[in-house]
Design an enzyme around this catalytic site. Structure first.
Site, PDB file in Angstrom:
ATOM      1  NE  ARG A 238      -4.304  -1.309   0.250  1.00  0.00           N
ATOM      2  CZ  ARG A 238      -4.484  -2.389  -0.514  1.00  0.00           C
ATOM      3  NH1 ARG A 238      -3.570  -2.739  -1.404  1.00  0.00           N
ATOM      4  NH2 ARG A 238      -5.584  -3.107  -0.408  1.00  0.00           N
ATOM      5  CD  GLU A 267      -2.624   3.356  -5.501  1.00  0.00           C
ATOM      6  OE1 GLU A 267      -3.648   2.684  -5.741  1.00  0.00           O
ATOM      7  OE2 GLU A 267      -1.632   2.880  -4.953  1.00  0.00           O
ATOM      8  CG  HIS A 286      -3.168  -0.737  -6.723  1.00  0.00           C
ATOM      9  ND1 HIS A 286      -3.566  -0.052  -5.596  1.00  0.00           N
ATOM     10  CD2 HIS A 286      -3.229  -2.045  -6.376  1.00  0.00           C
ATOM     11  CE1 HIS A 286      -3.859  -0.901  -4.624  1.00  0.00           C
ATOM     12  NE2 HIS A 286      -3.664  -2.128  -5.077  1.00  0.00           N
TER      13      HIS A 286
HETATM   14  C1  8YV Z   1      -6.880  -4.489  -5.525  1.00  0.00           C
HETATM   15  C2  8YV Z   1      -5.310  -5.003  -3.748  1.00  0.00           C
HETATM   16  O1  8YV Z   1      -7.812  -4.932  -4.664  1.00  0.00           O
HETATM   17  O2  8YV Z   1      -6.034  -7.112  -2.983  1.00  0.00           O
HETATM   18  C3  8YV Z   1      -5.604  -6.006  -2.686  1.00  0.00           C
HETATM   19  O3  8YV Z   1      -5.407  -5.680  -1.496  1.00  0.00           O
HETATM   20  O4  8YV Z   1      -4.828  -3.962  -3.476  1.00  0.00           O
HETATM   21  C4  8YV Z   1      -5.638  -5.248  -5.185  1.00  0.00           C
HETATM   22  O5  8YV Z   1      -5.721  -6.580  -5.484  1.00  0.00           O
HETATM   23  C5  8YV Z   1      -7.383  -4.650  -6.900  1.00  0.00           C
HETATM   24  O6  8YV Z   1      -7.003  -3.532  -7.550  1.00  0.00           O
HETATM   25  C6  8YV Z   1      -8.873  -4.849  -7.023  1.00  0.00           C
HETATM   26  O7  8YV Z   1      -9.568  -3.711  -6.565  1.00  0.00           O
END
Ligand code: 8YV
Length: 332
Positions: A238, A267, A286
């Site tokens: 993150r 983002e 991301h």
């Molecule tokens: C996002 C992610 O969720 O799983 C996570 O924690 O950050 C990613 O896999 C993906 O962009 C789907 O929203």
């Protein structure tokens, strides 16, 4: 009188067959991802909504949960759940579900992609060919991975998957985690180091901790000072775990060699971000879990979690399982 199907708010890209599975038992209210549900959902739908299926871009904070009094489950299309106020959900008897396990390989692959890209200078190598520099002479030499140290800050499922891949490249793998991972150590997958030892030893420092009050900004000025000048930072976790302003300064002043970033403080990021002006940074949007196969597996799990919870079955992935016993008590 026949019972009307439960209403669920969907703010995630659900493919048609999985959408049909939801629609077979629920009424769907579609909301674009990223909007606040306490503002974007009509008062009538807020009053009756029983479930939410969302991405990390949908804030599910206390105000949102309070505005959805009948919701008993929030199914996040992600393994991370820092977009959700879990303690508030738990207090209100709202079950929170996520998608662990199914994205570990994809995120670990991208992490190794950054390691390779940075060590072998592949982005510059591509430009070198396209811009005709090769016609004037060979490209500069780059670095081997073999014998280099990969430091994992955080040793959960994804960290372990990265360690396996790094071993195949003959890298030394060390890790720091709140608790020791004895099975991985016993298997020879990675050796434990104190946080300071990890920072000092790593040629590549890769972040694999979730975002929390404790980890927010936890990789900053002090950490960049402690790293080797030749080291690279990789973040596929993150953005806010890293103090981005401090990282940009460290990169501008060549206090570390470079960075591979899949996640940023805010983002999405565009060309105006100072990160885009740095030649020693490789960026992705991301995209750790963004493969067809992985996103499909994530959505299957997220939909199954939602429907299981609504229909009284035990969901496979619960963030706050104690709620399960009294699920719906406060939201009957
Ligand atoms: C996002 C992610 O969720 O799983 C996570 O924690 O950050 C990613 O896999 C993906 O962009 C789907 O929203």
């Amino acid at each position: 009188m026949p019972q009307s199907p439960p209403t669920v708010i969907v703010c995630a890209p659900v493919p048609p067959d999985l959408r049909a599975a939801i629609e077979a038992v629920c009424r769907i209210v579609d909301i674009p991802t990223g909007l606040r549900l306490d503002e974007a959902v009509s008062a009538a739908d807020r009053a009756v909504a029983r479930g939410v299926l969302c991405t990390v871009r949908t804030p599910v904070d206390a105000a949102t949960l309070d505005a959805l009094p009948a919701v008993s489950v929030v199914s996040n299309f992600a393994v991370g759940y820092d977009n959700i106020d879990v303690p508030h959900a738990t207090r209100g008897g709202v079950l929170v579900c996520n998608t662990p396990g199914v994205l570990d390989r994809a995120v670990a692959d991208l992490t190794m992609g950054f390691v390779l890209c940075l060590a072998r200078d592949m982005v510059k190598g591509d430009a070198f060919v396209r811009q005709g520099a090769w016609l004037r002479g060979p490209a500069p030499l780059t670095s081997d991975l073999a014998g280099k140290t990969l430091g994992l800050l955080g040793m959960g499922r994804i960290g372990r998957m990265v360690a396996r891949r790094a071993q195949a490249f003959d890298m030394r793998v060390v890790y720091h985690n709140r608790s020791r991972d004895m099975p991985s150590e016993d298997e020879g997958l990675a050796a434990y180091r104190s946080r300071d030892e990890l920072l000092a030893e790593s040629d590549f420092l890769s972040v694999h901790v979730p975002l929390s009050a404790e980890t927010r900004g936890s990789v900053g000025e002090r950490e960049f000072e402690a790293m080797k000048r030749s080291a690279y930072l990789i973040n596929t976790s993150r953005g806010p775990v890293v103090d981005e302003a401090a990282l940009i300064r460290a990169l501008q002043e060549d206090r570390i060699a470079g960075a591979g970033l899949d996640v940023m403080e805010r983002e999405p990021v565009g060309p105006a971000s100072p990160l885009c002006a740095l030649p020693n940074v490789v960026l992705q949007a991301h995209a750790g879990s963004a493969t067809v196969e992985t996103r499909r597996a994530m959505m299957e799990l997220a939909v199954a979690n939602l429907l299981d919870a609504l229909e009284g079955r035990q969901p496979r992935a619960m963030v706050n399982p104690p709620v399960r016993g009294g699920m719906g008590a406060a939201h009957a």
